[in-house]
Design a protein around this motif. Structure first.
Motif, short mmCIF file in Angstrom:
data_model
loop_
_atom_site.label_atom_id
_atom_site.label_comp_id
_atom_site.label_asym_id
_atom_site.label_seq_id
_atom_site.Cartn_x
_atom_site.Cartn_y
_atom_site.Cartn_z
N GLY A 126 12.30 1.04 7.38
CA GLY A 126 13.37 0.83 6.41
C GLY A 126 13.10 -0.35 5.50
O GLY A 126 13.36 -0.29 4.29
N ARG A 127 12.53 -1.42 6.07
CA ARG A 127 12.22 -2.60 5.25
C ARG A 127 11.09 -2.28 4.27
O ARG A 127 11.10 -2.75 3.13
CB ARG A 127 11.85 -3.78 6.15
N ILE A 128 10.11 -1.50 4.72
CA ILE A 128 9.00 -1.14 3.84
C ILE A 128 9.47 -0.28 2.68
O ILE A 128 9.06 -0.47 1.53
CB ILE A 128 7.91 -0.40 4.65
N LEU A 129 10.35 0.71 2.98
CA LEU A 129 10.78 1.69 1.97
C LEU A 129 12.10 1.32 1.32
O LEU A 129 12.58 2.07 0.45
CB LEU A 129 10.90 3.07 2.62
N VAL A 159 7.32 8.20 5.87
CA VAL A 159 7.99 7.92 7.15
C VAL A 159 7.19 8.51 8.30
O VAL A 159 6.99 7.86 9.34
CB VAL A 159 9.43 8.47 7.14
N PHE A 160 6.74 9.74 8.15
CA PHE A 160 5.98 10.39 9.22
C PHE A 160 4.72 9.60 9.53
O PHE A 160 4.39 9.36 10.70
CB PHE A 160 5.61 11.82 8.82
N ALA A 204 19.18 4.37 9.51
CA ALA A 204 19.75 5.70 9.75
C ALA A 204 19.13 6.74 8.82
O ALA A 204 18.84 7.87 9.22
CB ALA A 204 21.27 5.67 9.57
N ALA A 205 18.92 6.35 7.57
CA ALA A 205 18.29 7.26 6.61
C ALA A 205 16.84 7.53 6.99
O ALA A 205 16.35 8.66 6.87
CB ALA A 205 18.37 6.68 5.20
N VAL A 206 16.16 6.50 7.47
CA VAL A 206 14.77 6.65 7.90
C VAL A 206 14.70 7.59 9.11
O VAL A 206 13.82 8.46 9.18
CB VAL A 206 14.16 5.28 8.25
N ARG A 207 15.62 7.44 10.04
CA ARG A 207 15.65 8.30 11.21
C ARG A 207 15.82 9.77 10.81
O ARG A 207 15.17 10.67 11.36
CB ARG A 207 16.79 7.87 12.15
N THR A 230 0.83 -1.21 0.00
CA THR A 230 0.00 0.00 0.00
C THR A 230 0.86 1.26 0.00
O THR A 230 0.59 2.21 -0.75
CB THR A 230 -0.93 0.01 1.23
N VAL A 231 1.89 1.28 0.83
CA VAL A 231 2.78 2.45 0.89
C VAL A 231 3.47 2.67 -0.44
O VAL A 231 3.51 3.80 -0.97
CB VAL A 231 3.83 2.28 2.01
#
Length: 297
Positions: A143-146, A128-129, A151-154, A66-67
């Motif tokens: 991170g697994r979803i995207l 992410v938000f 670290a990049a997700v953070r 979905t994302v």
């Protein structure tokens, strides 16, 4: 959706179990009910055709699909919105039997004001938000979803939170107070009472009107109590509000109003209060008929 195939029935049951969550994810990403339904249709087709052995966690698979489908559509949607006539507002989710005093109901919705701020985020920041703040995913899961490192997700989450905080300061208002202020505002606006209207509006109030170029609406966000008050008063003097009635509803979990003439819906209006909890800071008016079609009273 019943079939004679037990495996397909199991797939349908699993999809149905998570459909509301998937709708909330896609709607938060896209702000459009029609686009959200299209996403869910594509997700269903992907789910129904996916090999069962490849799916360990149906919920995780469905949300990830979905994302990613929402991200694919969001890029096209944002390009369309660049040529949209006037301010673009998300399509409202209207509940004709409001119970905005119930925190459980409100917690499952996303406000119009927040959706407007989310429009200013980049697609990945928005995803992410939503996954972090609304659904509580940790950075590794996102991170697994995207397909991004934690670290990049953070970093994306930090930027998104900061942007949202700057665009929409956090303070809670009592739903009943907000409902009462909304009713006073509409009574003054529809009744042509400029003096009362100006006492309700914050000095730096903003008025967003989304007519989509289909119906008459301001082409820009109108700011300042004097400008907003005189615009509303001028519309009333021209007879724009003649024969209209206001009905309280829930709009995206918050107190709002449907304005109609008989069975014809004219607008959906939502107001946001200022930090003092007494004056109106933002007014969102959706008059684009295409965004009002799904409303049932």
């Amino acid at each position: 959706m019943h079939t004679d195939d037990p495996e397909l029935d199991a797939e349908t049951a699993a999809f149905t179990e998570h459909r509301q969550t998937l709708f909330q994810v896609a709607y938060r990403m896209l702000g459009s009910v029609a686009d959200t339904e299209d996403v869910l249709q594509d997700v269903w087709l992907s789910w129904a055709s996916s090999p069962r052995d490849d799916v360990e966690n149906p919920r995780a698979y469905l949300i990830r699909t979905t994302v990613n489908e929402s991200l694919r559509r969001l890029g096209r949607a944002q390009r369309r919105r660049e040529t949209y006539v006037g301010p673009w507002l998300p399509e409202p989710l209207v509940d004709a039997e409001p119970d905005a005093s119930d925190p459980a109901v409100r917690a499952d919705e996303v406000s119009m004001a927040l959706l407007v701020v989310l429009e200013t985020l980049g697609p990945l920041e928005r995803a992410v938000f939503i996954l972090r703040e609304t659904f509580g995913y940790d950075y590794a899961e996102i991170g697994r979803i995207l397909d991004r490192k934690p670290a990049a997700v953070r970093q994306l989450a930090h930027r998104a939170r900061q942007h949202v905080r700057e665009g929409r300061p956090r303070f809670e208002t009592d739903p009943q107070v907000r409902k009462a202020v909304t009713e006073r505002f509409l009574a003054a606006a529809l009744g042509g009472d400029l003096e009362t209207l100006l006492t309700i509006l914050s000095p730096d109030v903003s008025l967003w009107t989304d007519g989509g170029g289909v119906v008459h609406a301001a082409r820009r966000v109108v700011t300042g109590s004097d400008n907003v008050g005189r615009l509303m008063n001028g519309l009333g003097a021209k007879g724009e509000f003649t024969g209209l009635e206001a009905r309280p509803v829930d709009v995206n979990g918050d107190p709002g109003v449907v304005i109609s003439s008989g069975e014809d819906i004219y607008a959906v209006v939502i107001v946001e209060l200022a930090a003092d909890g007494e004056h109106i800071q933002d007014i969102y008016g959706i008059t684009n008929p295409e965004k009002l079609r799904s409303i049932e009273l």
